[in-house]
Motif scaffolding. Sequence first.
Motif, PDB file in Angstrom:
ATOM      1  N   SER A 265       0.642  -0.951   0.052  1.00  0.00           N
ATOM      2  CA  SER A 265      -0.176  -0.103  -0.071  1.00  0.00           C
ATOM      3  C   SER A 265       0.646   1.376  -0.113  1.00  0.00           C
ATOM      4  O   SER A 265       0.223   2.704  -0.481  1.00  0.00           O
ATOM      5  N   CYS A 266       2.195   0.999   0.415  1.00  0.00           N
ATOM      6  CA  CYS A 266       2.733   2.054   0.506  1.00  0.00           C
ATOM      7  C   CYS A 266       4.504   2.033   0.100  1.00  0.00           C
ATOM      8  O   CYS A 266       4.975   2.549   0.783  1.00  0.00           O
ATOM      9  N   ASP A 292       1.627   4.232  -4.686  1.00  0.00           N
ATOM     10  CA  ASP A 292       1.589   5.428  -4.248  1.00  0.00           C
ATOM     11  C   ASP A 292       1.320   6.710  -4.962  1.00  0.00           C
ATOM     12  O   ASP A 292       0.096   6.671  -5.696  1.00  0.00           O
ATOM     13  N   ASP A 320      -3.003   7.184  -2.802  1.00  0.00           N
ATOM     14  CA  ASP A 320      -3.455   7.500  -1.917  1.00  0.00           C
ATOM     15  C   ASP A 320      -3.579   6.103  -0.722  1.00  0.00           C
ATOM     16  O   ASP A 320      -4.927   5.821  -1.143  1.00  0.00           O
ATOM     17  N   ALA A 321      -3.146   5.740  -0.304  1.00  0.00           N
ATOM     18  CA  ALA A 321      -3.387   4.374   0.272  1.00  0.00           C
ATOM     19  C   ALA A 321      -5.031   3.929   1.037  1.00  0.00           C
ATOM     20  O   ALA A 321      -5.241   3.546   1.708  1.00  0.00           O
ATOM     21  N   LYS A 322      -4.712   5.896   1.464  1.00  0.00           N
ATOM     22  CA  LYS A 322      -5.710   6.383   2.413  1.00  0.00           C
ATOM     23  C   LYS A 322      -7.228   5.596   1.566  1.00  0.00           C
ATOM     24  O   LYS A 322      -7.911   5.846   2.396  1.00  0.00           O
ATOM     25  N   VAL A 338       1.922  -2.514   4.512  1.00  0.00           N
ATOM     26  CA  VAL A 338       2.274  -0.570   5.066  1.00  0.00           C
ATOM     27  C   VAL A 338       3.135  -0.566   5.892  1.00  0.00           C
ATOM     28  O   VAL A 338       3.265  -0.837   6.879  1.00  0.00           O
ATOM     29  N   ALA A 340       4.173   2.012   6.090  1.00  0.00           N
ATOM     30  CA  ALA A 340       3.854   3.726   6.463  1.00  0.00           C
ATOM     31  C   ALA A 340       4.325   4.380   6.539  1.00  0.00           C
ATOM     32  O   ALA A 340       6.203   4.769   6.647  1.00  0.00           O
ATOM     33  N   PRO A 341       4.027   5.681   6.899  1.00  0.00           N
ATOM     34  CA  PRO A 341       4.663   6.918   6.272  1.00  0.00           C
ATOM     35  C   PRO A 341       5.239   7.248   7.785  1.00  0.00           C
ATOM     36  O   PRO A 341       4.496   7.011   8.780  1.00  0.00           O
ATOM     37  N   GLN A 370      -1.138   7.196  10.269  1.00  0.00           N
ATOM     38  CA  GLN A 370      -1.026   5.612   9.901  1.00  0.00           C
ATOM     39  C   GLN A 370      -2.043   4.360  10.048  1.00  0.00           C
ATOM     40  O   GLN A 370      -2.383   3.821   9.704  1.00  0.00           O
ATOM     41  N   ILE A 373      -4.705   5.033   7.107  1.00  0.00           N
ATOM     42  CA  ILE A 373      -4.063   3.964   6.317  1.00  0.00           C
ATOM     43  C   ILE A 373      -4.443   2.730   6.287  1.00  0.00           C
ATOM     44  O   ILE A 373      -4.868   1.504   5.968  1.00  0.00           O
ATOM     45  N   THR A 391       7.734   0.534   9.482  1.00  0.00           N
ATOM     46  CA  THR A 391       8.160   1.759   9.665  1.00  0.00           C
ATOM     47  C   THR A 391       9.942   1.620   9.833  1.00  0.00           C
ATOM     48  O   THR A 391      10.177   0.453  10.469  1.00  0.00           O
TER      49      THR A 391
END
Length: 454
Positions: A265-266, A292, A320-322, A338, A340-341, A370, A373, A391
């Motif tokens: 997803s990211c 992405d 956007d993963a969201k 995920v 994540a950012p 996070q 997402i 992460t």
Amino acid sequence: MDNKLKNKIKDTVRYLAVDILESVENEGAYSNLLLNKVILSEKLSPKDAGLLTEIVYGVIQRKMTLDYGLSSYIKDPKKQLSWLNNLLRVSAYQMVYLTKIPDHAVLFDAVEIAKVKGHAGIASYVNGVLRNVQRNGLRDWKTISNAKKRISVGASMPKWLVAYFIERIGIEETEKMAFSLLEGPFVSLRLQSNEISREEAIGLLKAEGYDAVASPVSHVGIRIHGGKIVDSPLFKDGMLTIQDESSQLVAPVGELEKDFLVLDSCAAPGGKTTHMASYLSASENGKVIALDMYEHKISLINQNAERLHVSDRIETHVLDAKEAVHAFAPESFDVIYVDAPCSGLGLMRRKPEIKYVKNAQDFLDLHQEQLLILDSVSSLLKKGGRLVYSTCTLTKEENQMTVQTFIGNHAEFAIVPIHSDYLDKKSFTPEGFVQIYPHDYGTDGFFISCMVKR
């Protein structure tokens, strides 16, 4: 000073270093990206490119140490022009830490740069400060009695961040971690191809002249010290790719099978995506859907997939993963990743400016991002499927707290403890998560968790 001499000074490595540091400090530029851009645009020789890289990273890594060391000779650095502070840091760093460079060369360039950027009076001031450094050295941070301040100044890490880590892992581990970030990073490689073993790849790299050893962290990882790996036939042929060893641990946690449909997803820049794809078979309809938000990052994923010969198993989307929950059918994926950012504190060795620009509120803001997402992708996972959350940071807010909050809001998910034959027991939390710190193995810091949908 005539224009010819001015232009000559502007072409020097030290002048370029000051300009790069100015952009990083005042404009938020990323040191690694700007360095690459300048090296290419200025057509620097390998020797000059190496020196520029060493100076820029070294000054950023030790900025607080240098400022403390220079404080004996500077009354109020906050009142000085920013470029002047960076010029003094660049010069002092070379004089103290790069012992092969003669002081007279550093002093000459510093004075000439001061003339170009300022005037004769500033040039005289710069000469005076650096002559003092030459005679007496920098102020010694080791004499600081307060432990937090000593670690903060000596390792060049903001005091609030030192205090944060002391509360979490204790003063001894914090000190080890903080000072380990000053050590130069090695290049980490991942074996992508199943056609040769890691031992064979290491043998071929050694035959090509690389100093290559097996990773102590990943069974497909290789470390090299020095050399330009992109010139290796193994890299060009897609047998190897550059990827930090700690992040190489993510893909196997999903326990992928050849016919799985996987959501990354990211995904950018695609290191983990291509690793996931290596477990899948296009003939058995195995595929990674890689997302992405940005087109240029999707292009990087596609380029990596092509070079590593897995483009037939990767499908990319600018998304956007969201928003993933609206783009795919419920319970359609066998495994979801995920990555994540995050605040990126695990990358402080390779991106040292991170430690100066983050704050505690960032951790909480990213925690919320996070969760959004995870909430979005959770309904897309099949029952019995694995959700792997990772992460490249070291904060409890973005790691344990995010997973525990998500689990608390989603009773259908349960934590699956992670196992590894390679990692020391210190790398596992009581919950069964993986938390690697930069000083544990010399890698990036990293967090990995695994959940299953019941």
